[in-house]
Design an enzyme around this catalytic site. Sequence first.
Site, short mmCIF file in Angstrom:
data_model
loop_
_atom_site.label_atom_id
_atom_site.label_comp_id
_atom_site.label_asym_id
_atom_site.label_seq_id
_atom_site.Cartn_x
_atom_site.Cartn_y
_atom_site.Cartn_z
N HIS A 109 24.78 44.89 40.65
CA HIS A 109 25.30 43.59 40.64
C HIS A 109 26.80 43.86 40.21
O HIS A 109 27.10 44.78 39.54
CB HIS A 109 24.60 42.95 39.21
CG HIS A 109 25.39 41.63 38.88
ND1 HIS A 109 26.06 41.82 37.81
CD2 HIS A 109 25.64 40.38 39.47
CE1 HIS A 109 26.83 40.76 37.80
NE2 HIS A 109 26.43 39.77 38.55
N HIS A 148 29.19 55.40 35.18
CA HIS A 148 30.00 55.06 33.84
C HIS A 148 31.26 55.94 34.07
O HIS A 148 32.27 55.47 33.43
CB HIS A 148 29.16 55.69 32.49
CG HIS A 148 28.21 54.53 32.16
ND1 HIS A 148 28.51 53.33 31.43
CD2 HIS A 148 26.89 54.50 32.30
CE1 HIS A 148 27.59 52.63 31.44
NE2 HIS A 148 26.57 53.27 31.89
#
Length: 302
Positions: A109, A148
């Site tokens: 998303h 990340h």
Amino acid sequence: MEAQTQVVQEYLLNLQTRICQQLEAEDGHGRFVQDKWERKEGGGGRSHVLNEGSVFEQAGVNFSHVFGQQLPPSATISAQRPELIGRSYQAMGVSLVLHPCNPYVPTSHLNVRFFLAEKEGEEPLWWFGGGFDLTPYYPFEEDVIHWHQTAKAACDPFGKDYYSRYKQWCDQYFYLKHRQEARGIGGLFFDDLNTGGFEHCFDFMQSIGDHYLQAYLPILHRRKNTPFGQRERDFQLFRRGRYVEFNLVCDRGTLFGLQSGGRTESILMSLPPLVKWRYNWTVDSDSAEARIHEFLKPRDWV
């Protein structure tokens, strides 16, 4: 603010186009169908949806730009902002959700958005928000670390604490309180951003948008051809149920769209085409499926 608003809109429309072009190239079979819509209260949008591709079971990449006389309560993270009372608003953004065919490829998303609230005789109020997050079914540590690391790279030019702050906010936001469980392995989430000046905040929003595919596509490339069977497919559909629960029960973006009279089909394009729920269903503690729970506990990945 008219000139700045126009520049933000141009960026968002271009971002939508670029992402759709790259996702079509990755899929190789599916094509995005464009659906333009108008909103009775003011504004409208451009929804792009790909169905039944070779890589993506469903992918939606939406742009909207809507106007109104009063902001819905879901528009801002702050519960009470008295300075917004009596102000008209406009809100624009790009939101996407990718539901892959292969259970070894995560759902993902992205959202980037801009709000402007105005009142005659007073200075306009504006802010940016957005972020991206990842929801794997069969997680791989190298994928999560890459995700990340890319999120951190998007943040680092803007402040040494940006990544840690917005990573923590993402962990807190994408959390199903009724399940006491994270939706995925996180990423970035920010809202009400207006410190540092317009250019600084706009540049940061662009960095988030521009880094999204850098974060996602390497994971897609590694996993999209992994063999799978009915067991993995069933688990994917079961875990998708958690995604649906969050979007319908918790997500402020869904609430804002519905509260502001947005187009329901475009708002709910985030939901997967197929999903399963089973009463009190659990997996064997030593199975590959159980490994997801090791990754749903927030931790430092970089």
